[in-house]
Write an enzyme that holds these catalytic residues in place. Structure first.
Site, PDB file in Angstrom:
ATOM      1  N   CYS A   2    -107.902  29.303   2.700  1.00  0.00           N
ATOM      2  CA  CYS A   2    -107.956  28.485   1.495  1.00  0.00           C
ATOM      3  C   CYS A   2    -107.455  29.289   0.296  1.00  0.00           C
ATOM      4  CB  CYS A   2    -109.384  28.025   1.239  1.00  0.00           C
ATOM      5  SG  CYS A   2    -110.120  27.073   2.580  1.00  0.00           S
ATOM      6  N   GLN A   3    -107.093  28.563  -0.736  1.00  0.00           N
ATOM      7  CA  GLN A   3    -106.581  29.201  -1.946  1.00  0.00           C
ATOM      8  C   GLN A   3    -107.527  28.932  -3.107  1.00  0.00           C
ATOM      9  OE1 GLN A   3    -103.267  30.844  -2.399  1.00  0.00           O
ATOM     10  NE2 GLN A   3    -103.450  31.022  -0.189  1.00  0.00           N
TER      11      GLN A   3
END
Length: 280
Positions: A2-3
């Site tokens: 995830c970012q």
């Protein structure tokens, strides 16, 4: 993996430039397609936007670009699901009330076997390890303190809780109450503090540049936190593995750094994420 994206500043600022590059990682320049969310603090309130569709093509993301909301604290997240199905209930950032203020949280990583006891005050709505960790931290803090303690005491307590959670795996996260912003790295997390003299910045993920000198004042100070650097021509700093940092007014106020700091390359960090199923 995830970012994460966070912004903490000393004056209300829009995040459109950083968000434009960031959102492209949700389906264009990277393969994070399990939804996204972004939350903006405005005084004691929060504007919160979630979509379970990829951010690169999301009408919700288009709305955020057009809205140009100004805030002193913003948290955004692009999801690559590792725990829990793709749904709005599992979309970060998560929000809860504690001590009469909202707390906003987003997590990147994977926690194995993390099943804390059911809380009295905070329970997950979805079924992600991220929301369980958030509820555990808030439950522990509220059980110990009736009111928000002084900043140094709070930071020390959060650091102790983080050590317990990260024993279960990767725990990169950003947490804010609209006044301060915590950032913790297990693997990859970077930041930049923009202040006078301001210059021009070029996005890595899009052919867009902005001259911050034209849209700021000499007193402005803006800290941007991201999983990976967003611009090509600026110097980003990396948090050490297992480092916890507290930002306020666009500057680092407190930090808890390991005695022997270790910094992963992007390739090493992504390899670790892949090994636990937290990356494509």
């Amino acid at each position: 993996m995830c970012q994460l994206l966070g912004m903490n500043c000393n004056t209300p600022t829009d995040i459109v430039f950083s968000f434009e590059g960031f959102r492209r990682r949700g389906g264009l320049t990277d393969h994070h397609v399990d939804g996204f969310g972004i939350g903006f603090f405005e005084q004691k309130g929060i504007r919160l936007f979630h979509d379970d569709k990829p951010s690169a093509g999301s009408p919700v993301a288009d709305l955020i670009k057009a809205y140009q909301i100004k805030s002193e604290n913003v948290i955004a997240h692009i999801r690559k699901a590792t725990s829990g199905q793709t749904s709005l209930a599992n979309t970060h950032p998560f929000v809860r009330e504690m001590w009469g203020e909202y707390w906003l949280f987003a997590h990147n990583g994977h926690l194995s076997g993390f099943q804390p006891a059911q809380g009295r005050f905070y329970r997950p709505v979805g079924n992600t390890d991220s929301e369980r960790a958030f509820c555990f931290i808030l439950e522990s803090l509220r059980s110990r303190f009736d009111d928000r303690p002084d900043t140094e005491t709070l930071f020390a307590e959060v650091a102790a809780l983080v050590r317990r959670v990260r024993a279960h795996g990767l725990f990169n996260f950003i947490l804010s109450n609209g006044d301060m912003m915590f950032a913790h790295a297990s693997t990859l997390l970077h930041y930049i503090v923009r202040k006078a003299p301001f210059g021009e910045a070029h996005l890595l993920d899009d052919d867009i540049a902005v001259d911050f000198a034209a849209v700021t004042t000499p007193d402005d100070r803006v800290a941007v936190i991201a999983t990976l650097p967003l611009t090509a021509n600026e110097t980003w700093h990396q948090l050490a593995c297992d480092e916890l940092v507290l930002f306020r007014d666009g500057a680092i106020l407190l930090r808890d750094t390991p005695d022997s700091p270790r910094y992963l390359s992007q390739e090493e960090g992504l390899a670790i994420a892949r090994a636990v199923g937290a990356s494509h």
